[in-house]
Design a protein around this motif. Structure first.
Motif, PDB file in Angstrom:
ATOM      1  N   SER A   1      -2.636   2.061  -5.544  1.00 48.45           N
ATOM      2  CA  SER A   1      -4.473   1.767  -6.026  1.00 48.45           C
ATOM      3  C   SER A   1      -4.219   0.744  -5.687  1.00 48.45           C
ATOM      4  N   LEU A   2      -3.807  -0.154  -4.534  1.00 46.90           N
ATOM      5  CA  LEU A   2      -4.988  -1.463  -3.401  1.00 46.90           C
ATOM      6  C   LEU A   2      -5.613  -0.805  -2.926  1.00 46.90           C
ATOM      7  N   THR A   3      -5.660   0.784  -3.255  1.00 49.02           N
ATOM      8  CA  THR A   3      -6.900   0.721  -1.823  1.00 49.02           C
ATOM      9  C   THR A   3      -7.914   1.475  -2.802  1.00 49.02           C
ATOM     10  N   LYS A   4      -7.466   1.916  -4.494  1.00 44.77           N
ATOM     11  CA  LYS A   4      -8.256   2.447  -5.080  1.00 44.77           C
ATOM     12  C   LYS A   4      -9.136   1.757  -5.979  1.00 44.77           C
ATOM     13  N   THR A   5     -10.311   2.792  -6.269  1.00 43.45           N
ATOM     14  CA  THR A   5     -11.210   1.946  -7.494  1.00 43.45           C
ATOM     15  C   THR A   5     -12.105   3.036  -8.379  1.00 43.45           C
TER      16      THR A   5
ATOM     17  N   ARG B   1      -4.969  -7.395  -6.717  1.00 41.30           N
ATOM     18  CA  ARG B   1      -4.499  -6.933  -5.090  1.00 41.30           C
ATOM     19  C   ARG B   1      -4.215  -7.516  -4.037  1.00 41.30           C
ATOM     20  N   TYR B   2      -5.400  -7.080  -3.908  1.00 38.49           N
ATOM     21  CA  TYR B   2      -6.364  -8.483  -2.834  1.00 38.49           C
ATOM     22  C   TYR B   2      -6.170  -9.627  -2.836  1.00 38.49           C
TER      23      TYR B   2
ATOM     24  N   THR C   1      -8.410  -3.604  -8.076  1.00 39.56           N
ATOM     25  CA  THR C   1      -8.072  -3.796  -6.947  1.00 39.56           C
ATOM     26  C   THR C   1      -7.714  -4.944  -6.448  1.00 39.56           C
TER      27      THR C   1
ATOM     28  N   THR D   1       0.615  -1.318   0.461  1.00 41.24           N
ATOM     29  CA  THR D   1      -0.009   0.193   0.103  1.00 41.24           C
ATOM     30  C   THR D   1       0.716   1.204  -0.293  1.00 41.24           C
TER      31      THR D   1
ATOM     32  N   GLU E   1     -11.271   6.054  -2.428  1.00 41.03           N
ATOM     33  CA  GLU E   1      -9.754   5.441  -2.395  1.00 41.03           C
ATOM     34  C   GLU E   1     -10.024   5.584  -0.466  1.00 41.03           C
TER      35      GLU E   1
ATOM     36  N   ASP F   1     -12.307  -2.539 -10.318  1.00 37.75           N
ATOM     37  CA  ASP F   1     -12.412  -3.257  -9.122  1.00 37.75           C
ATOM     38  C   ASP F   1     -11.519  -4.321  -9.539  1.00 37.75           C
TER      39      ASP F   1
END
Ligand SMILES: [Zn+2]
Length: 262
Positions: free
Chosen positions: A48-52, A186-187, A183, A43, A141, A180
């Protein structure tokens, strides 16, 4: 001498066994911890991990549509469970920024983290959610990395781990957009069972809980809804009324006043 040796051996065996048990016990926890650390590292490097971000016309790659487990049938096999608390938090968070008292053109997306645990059958239980922020009508985000760390610590305190993320699609239905999927990839790279919850508060109308829980096939980049079960008794017909009652509380106001309190 011989007795002493065998006594030593059995002590060694006992210690070995103990270590093995301890390792077994801690293994999952350690793996999750590692994942969480990696996730934080990622992160900090890769926001961008926490972005949409949604294209206006998102490219939809949709596979089979499962029956969502909001039905009462007991024989449907649930792939994931979600608590009433988690549902109410996600729904009220989404509704805070997209409800009938706000002009529709001002509705915005919200985003947050899902916290849960795995049971001994390997089934995911989403127990709580952590609202992280809100964005624009097609974009949300987790802005502050520090807040991500704070949430991570709070989740750990509850003995849960970050098992995915949620965001809202105010009035444009539940699906996974191309962004989406980025993201979610990545999760799921960090933890293969990670899920994405998408809620459209507009669909909370007494016939639907208004959300879907997705997982993706990373190889084919296809996404699919999971059959979910609700932990505890929640009649979704009551959901609009419950959320309406909660609305003043969400806005930081008392739910009601006695006559001499106003
Ligand atoms: Zn989305």
């Amino acid at each position: 001498m011989e007795n002493e040796r065998s006594a030593n051996d059995s002590i060694k065996e006992a210690i070995k066994k103990k270590i093995k048990e301890k390792l077994k016990e801690e293994l999952l926890e350690e793996i999750y911890e590692e994942l969480k650390l990696e996730e934080i590292d990622l992160t900090s490097e890769d926001k961008s991990l926490t972005k949409t971000l949604h294209s206006i016309k998102p490219e939809i790659k949709k596979t089979k549509k499962e029956v969502v487990g909001t039905k009462m049938e007991e024989n449907i096999e649930r792939e994931v469970f979600i608590s009433v608390k988690a549902i109410l938090k996600v729904a009220s968070h989404a509704l805070k920024y997209a409800n009938s008292k706000v002009p529709k053109e001002k509705w915005v997306e919200v985003i947050g983290l899902l916290a849960g645990k795995i049971d001994n059958k390997g089934i995911l239980h989403i127990e709580d959610v952590f609202p992280m922020g809100h964005g624009t009508s097609v974009y949300a985000e987790i802005k502050d990395y520090k807040n991500y760390v704070r949430a991570f610590k709070d989740i750990k305190k509850q003995k849960y781990f970050i098992c995915g993320w949620y965001h809202s699609h105010p009035s444009y239905s539940c699906f996974m957009s191309k962004e989406d999927m980025g993201t979610q990839t990545r999760y799921q790279t960090l933890w293969e069972k990670a899920v994405a919850l998408v809620i459209d508060p507009y669909q909370i109308d007494g016939t639907s809980a208004g959300f879907e829980i997705y997982r993706a096939n990373l190889k084919t980049q296809e996404w699919f809804p999971l059959v979910y079960g609700i932990k505890g008794a929640l009649d979704i017909r009551m959901l609009p009324e419950i959320l309406e009652f909660m609305r003043p509380i969400i806005d930081g106001k008392p739910a009601y006043l006695e006559y001499d309190e106003d």
